[in-house]
Design a protein around this motif. Structure first.
Motif, PDB file in Angstrom:
ATOM      1  N   LEU A  12       0.748  -1.368   0.135  1.00 18.78           N
ATOM      2  CA  LEU A  12      -0.031   0.038   0.033  1.00 18.78           C
ATOM      3  C   LEU A  12       0.695   1.237   0.097  1.00 18.78           C
ATOM      4  CD1 LEU A  12      -2.653  -1.000   2.564  1.00 18.78           C
ATOM      5  CD2 LEU A  12      -2.791  -1.429   0.206  1.00 18.78           C
ATOM      6  N   THR A  13       2.161   1.135  -0.372  1.00 20.71           N
ATOM      7  CA  THR A  13       3.029   2.263  -0.583  1.00 20.71           C
ATOM      8  C   THR A  13       2.930   2.990  -1.675  1.00 20.71           C
ATOM      9  OG1 THR A  13       4.544   1.455   1.391  1.00 20.71           O
ATOM     10  CG2 THR A  13       5.421   3.215  -0.247  1.00 20.71           C
ATOM     11  N   THR A  14       2.442   4.026  -1.938  1.00 18.90           N
ATOM     12  CA  THR A  14       2.464   4.839  -2.999  1.00 18.90           C
ATOM     13  C   THR A  14       2.664   6.469  -2.960  1.00 18.90           C
ATOM     14  OG1 THR A  14      -0.152   5.398  -2.540  1.00 18.90           O
ATOM     15  CG2 THR A  14       0.236   3.484  -4.001  1.00 18.90           C
ATOM     16  N   ILE A  15       2.838   7.099  -4.132  1.00 13.89           N
ATOM     17  CA  ILE A  15       2.964   8.583  -4.147  1.00 13.89           C
ATOM     18  C   ILE A  15       1.585   9.240  -4.082  1.00 13.89           C
ATOM     19  CG2 ILE A  15       3.691  10.307  -5.680  1.00 13.89           C
ATOM     20  CD1 ILE A  15       5.822   8.221  -6.734  1.00 13.89           C
ATOM     21  N   GLN A  16       1.400  10.135  -3.201  1.00 12.07           N
ATOM     22  CA  GLN A  16       0.291  10.893  -3.275  1.00 12.07           C
ATOM     23  C   GLN A  16       0.446  12.283  -2.966  1.00 12.07           C
ATOM     24  OE1 GLN A  16      -2.788   9.362  -3.649  1.00 12.07           O
ATOM     25  NE2 GLN A  16      -1.969   7.213  -3.794  1.00 12.07           N
ATOM     26  N   ASP A  17      -0.516  13.051  -4.003  1.00 12.32           N
ATOM     27  CA  ASP A  17      -0.465  14.453  -3.445  1.00 12.32           C
ATOM     28  C   ASP A  17      -2.062  14.667  -3.258  1.00 12.32           C
ATOM     29  OD1 ASP A  17      -2.036  14.503  -5.744  1.00 12.32           O
ATOM     30  OD2 ASP A  17      -0.324  15.596  -6.970  1.00 12.32           O
ATOM     31  N   ILE A  18      -2.618  15.898  -3.148  1.00  9.96           N
ATOM     32  CA  ILE A  18      -3.916  16.143  -2.705  1.00  9.96           C
ATOM     33  C   ILE A  18      -4.999  15.463  -3.457  1.00  9.96           C
ATOM     34  CG2 ILE A  18      -3.082  18.474  -1.658  1.00  9.96           C
ATOM     35  CD1 ILE A  18      -4.665  19.843  -4.056  1.00  9.96           C
ATOM     36  N   GLY A  19      -4.755  14.897  -4.606  1.00 13.27           N
ATOM     37  CA  GLY A  19      -5.638  14.269  -5.404  1.00 13.27           C
ATOM     38  C   GLY A  19      -5.948  14.909  -6.686  1.00 13.27           C
ATOM     39  N   ARG A  20      -6.759  14.239  -7.532  1.00 13.25           N
ATOM     40  CA  ARG A  20      -7.254  14.657  -8.608  1.00 13.25           C
ATOM     41  C   ARG A  20      -8.868  14.925  -8.506  1.00 13.25           C
ATOM     42  NH1 ARG A  20      -4.799  10.102  -9.903  1.00 13.25           N
ATOM     43  NH2 ARG A  20      -3.206  11.020 -11.121  1.00 13.25           N
ATOM     44  N   PHE A  21      -9.383  15.995  -8.540  1.00 11.87           N
ATOM     45  CA  PHE A  21     -10.958  16.255  -8.489  1.00 11.87           C
ATOM     46  C   PHE A  21     -11.856  16.548  -9.691  1.00 11.87           C
ATOM     47  CE2 PHE A  21      -8.324  17.075  -4.640  1.00 11.87           C
ATOM     48  CZ  PHE A  21      -9.009  16.290  -3.624  1.00 11.87           C
ATOM     49  N   GLY A  22     -12.927  16.193  -9.373  1.00 13.91           N
ATOM     50  CA  GLY A  22     -13.773  16.826 -10.475  1.00 13.91           C
ATOM     51  C   GLY A  22     -13.939  15.550 -11.861  1.00 13.91           C
ATOM     52  N   MET A  23     -13.297  14.460 -11.553  1.00 10.60           N
ATOM     53  CA  MET A  23     -13.218  13.435 -12.512  1.00 10.60           C
ATOM     54  C   MET A  23     -14.192  12.166 -12.273  1.00 10.60           C
ATOM     55  SD  MET A  23     -10.977  14.866 -14.471  1.00 10.60           S
ATOM     56  CE  MET A  23     -10.731  13.634 -15.619  1.00 10.60           C
ATOM     57  N   LEU A  24     -14.912  12.206 -11.400  1.00 14.45           N
ATOM     58  CA  LEU A  24     -15.701  11.298 -11.301  1.00 14.45           C
ATOM     59  C   LEU A  24     -16.811  10.817 -12.259  1.00 14.45           C
ATOM     60  CD1 LEU A  24     -16.388  11.149  -7.340  1.00 14.45           C
ATOM     61  CD2 LEU A  24     -15.419   9.345  -8.731  1.00 14.45           C
ATOM     62  N   ALA A  25     -17.293  12.014 -12.997  1.00 12.86           N
ATOM     63  CA  ALA A  25     -18.099  11.822 -13.886  1.00 12.86           C
ATOM     64  C   ALA A  25     -17.532  10.998 -15.237  1.00 12.86           C
ATOM     65  CB  ALA A  25     -18.514  13.305 -14.309  1.00 12.86           C
ATOM     66  N   HIS A  26     -16.272  11.005 -15.257  1.00 14.85           N
ATOM     67  CA  HIS A  26     -15.380  10.478 -16.268  1.00 14.85           C
ATOM     68  C   HIS A  26     -14.867   9.053 -15.529  1.00 14.85           C
ATOM     69  CE1 HIS A  26     -15.689  14.079 -18.244  1.00 14.85           C
ATOM     70  NE2 HIS A  26     -15.204  14.696 -17.346  1.00 14.85           N
ATOM     71  N   ARG A 144       1.678   2.354 -10.131  1.00 20.23           N
ATOM     72  CA  ARG A 144       1.647   1.195  -9.278  1.00 20.23           C
ATOM     73  C   ARG A 144       2.016   1.582  -7.947  1.00 20.23           C
ATOM     74  NH1 ARG A 144       6.852   0.173  -8.658  1.00 20.23           N
ATOM     75  NH2 ARG A 144       8.349   0.323 -10.345  1.00 20.23           N
ATOM     76  N   ALA A 145       2.100   0.577  -6.987  1.00 20.00           N
ATOM     77  CA  ALA A 145       2.425   0.653  -5.653  1.00 20.00           C
ATOM     78  C   ALA A 145       4.171   0.688  -5.793  1.00 20.00           C
ATOM     79  CB  ALA A 145       1.915  -0.262  -4.688  1.00 20.00           C
ATOM     80  N   LEU A 146       4.731   1.382  -4.826  1.00 19.57           N
ATOM     81  CA  LEU A 146       6.188   1.325  -4.748  1.00 19.57           C
ATOM     82  C   LEU A 146       6.788  -0.049  -4.360  1.00 19.57           C
ATOM     83  CD1 LEU A 146       6.741   5.123  -3.604  1.00 19.57           C
ATOM     84  CD2 LEU A 146       6.958   4.274  -5.797  1.00 19.57           C
ATOM     85  N   THR A 147       7.722  -0.322  -4.615  1.00 16.62           N
ATOM     86  CA  THR A 147       8.445  -1.508  -4.103  1.00 16.62           C
ATOM     87  C   THR A 147       9.916  -1.276  -3.924  1.00 16.62           C
ATOM     88  OG1 THR A 147       8.784  -2.558  -6.502  1.00 16.62           O
ATOM     89  CG2 THR A 147       6.693  -3.046  -5.256  1.00 16.62           C
ATOM     90  N   ALA A 148      10.656  -2.420  -3.284  1.00 16.29           N
ATOM     91  CA  ALA A 148      12.135  -2.335  -3.241  1.00 16.29           C
ATOM     92  C   ALA A 148      12.601  -2.220  -4.532  1.00 16.29           C
ATOM     93  CB  ALA A 148      12.690  -3.488  -2.145  1.00 16.29           C
ATOM     94  N   GLY A 149      13.818  -1.475  -4.627  1.00 17.17           N
ATOM     95  CA  GLY A 149      14.322  -1.201  -5.946  1.00 17.17           C
ATOM     96  C   GLY A 149      14.182  -0.067  -6.745  1.00 17.17           C
ATOM     97  N   ASP A 150      13.056   0.445  -6.251  1.00 13.48           N
ATOM     98  CA  ASP A 150      12.506   1.667  -6.915  1.00 13.48           C
ATOM     99  C   ASP A 150      13.430   2.986  -6.851  1.00 13.48           C
ATOM    100  OD1 ASP A 150      10.466   0.657  -8.332  1.00 13.48           O
ATOM    101  OD2 ASP A 150       9.002   0.949  -6.801  1.00 13.48           O
ATOM    102  N   GLU A 151      13.664   3.891  -7.572  1.00 11.15           N
ATOM    103  CA  GLU A 151      14.298   4.902  -7.233  1.00 11.15           C
ATOM    104  C   GLU A 151      13.406   6.217  -7.825  1.00 11.15           C
ATOM    105  OE1 GLU A 151      18.658   7.279  -8.079  1.00 11.15           O
ATOM    106  OE2 GLU A 151      18.202   5.412  -9.116  1.00 11.15           O
ATOM    107  N   LEU A 152      13.484   7.068  -6.840  1.00 11.43           N
ATOM    108  CA  LEU A 152      12.394   8.232  -7.410  1.00 11.43           C
ATOM    109  C   LEU A 152      13.440   9.649  -7.249  1.00 11.43           C
ATOM    110  CD1 LEU A 152       9.595   7.759  -4.636  1.00 11.43           C
ATOM    111  CD2 LEU A 152       9.692   6.988  -7.210  1.00 11.43           C
TER     112      LEU A 152
END
Length: 300
Positions: A12-26, A144-152
């Motif tokens: 469940l480790t991921t990159i998150q900012d405040i989110g993307r809004f207004g897209m549920l209709a799509h 995708r979720a982050l895993t060991a070996g990823d470089e950001l």
């Protein structure tokens, strides 16, 4: 160029900012942090403008930092963090330098924690957000979720507002508050009252899409309206699945659902709910829409 190498990552480790809004209709959900208060707190403790967060799951995170010194902020749940073997307080800020090793292990409570830096994680925005929705493979690092070996890789941020102290609900104990859902009237009154009196348990089946609840008393086992025409859902909705299992929809929820929603957790309590660990009990108590609005205004 500075970067973060991930050497261990909780599910469940991921990159998150405040989110993307207004897209549920799509058909695209908002994503964003599971615990928005802690997301903001991880920035506030640095006293600096920060970019997207690494949201890590209940088993924590290990990283190696490379590059010029930067400030980091840590918050969310109650985890145990060590920088080059030195114990850090929680939540906290710290300076990291080239070659520093940060290790975050599970603590006494919480499902989600946040690592933020006075830098931006260099992944492309998708529909206006860097947030990951791994359910549909959107945003973040290759969706995708982050895993060991990823470089950001990290990049400098443009000038931004220095955050004030994060504020959130002080409702840390007691029942989770909700308003009755659009299908509540389809459940008998006695069943609704039993729902408010029942101690549910957070099941091991939790993810960013939803938290399933264990119902020891099986109060919805004999319910007869567990399939409906699909319509729009929102985060915090409590759906009753076809087998009678309650599930609380979370940040990566689907845009529509065909099961009845008996209740919706108020916005002020969703952060606290997201941090209740599997195996822990949870109870729900109803409030009026006006009361929920009053709580929201008090926190704004």
């Amino acid at each position: 160029m500075s970067s973060i190498a991930i050497t261990r990552a909780s599910p469940l480790t991921t990159i998150q900012d405040i989110g993307r809004f207004g897209m549920l209709a799509h058909g695209i959900g908002p994503s964003g942090p599971m615990d928005r208060t802690s997301f903001r707190e991880a920035e506030a403790v640095t006293g600096r403008h920060c970019g997207a967060a690494i949201e890590f799951g209940p088993l924590g995170l290990d990283i190696v930092y490379s590059g010029a010194p930067r400030m980091i902020g840590l918050a969310g749940g109650s985890f145990a963090a060590r920088l080059n073997g030195r114990t850090l307080e929680w939540p906290t800020d710290a300076e990291v330098s080239d070659g520093d090793v940060l290790s975050i292990k599970p603590g006494s409570s919480g499902n989600f924690g946040y690592l933020r830096l006075d830098a931006e994680i260099d992944v492309p925005p998708v529909l206006g957000s860097r947030s990951t929705n791994a359910v549909v493979g959107l945003g973040g690092l290759s969706g995708r979720a982050l895993t060991a070996g990823d470089e950001l890789r990290l990049k400098d941020l443009p000038a931004g507002t220095i955050p004030s102290d994060a504020t959130g609900s002080s409702h840390e104990n007691g029942p989770i508050r909700f308003i009755w859902g659009i299908h509540a009237d389809q459940f008998p009154l006695d069943l609704r009252m039993t729902f408010c009196e029942t101690r549910f348990v957070i099941s091991p089946s939790i993810d960013r899409m939803g938290f399933r609840l264990t119902d020891p008393e099986g109060i919805f086992t004999d319910a007869t309206i567990l399939g409906l025409v699909s319509d729009a859902v929102v985060a915090g909705d409590i759906q009753i699945l076809g087998d009678g299992t309650p599930i609380v929809l979370m940040a990566d929820h689907q845009p529509t659902g065909g099961y009845p929603r008996i209740a919706t957790i108020i916005d002020a309590d969703r952060d606290a709910f997201s941090q209740i660990r599997p195996g822990r009990p949870v109870r729900f108590t109803p409030v009026s829409v006006d009361h929920a609005h009053g709580i929201a205004r008090a926190l704004s």
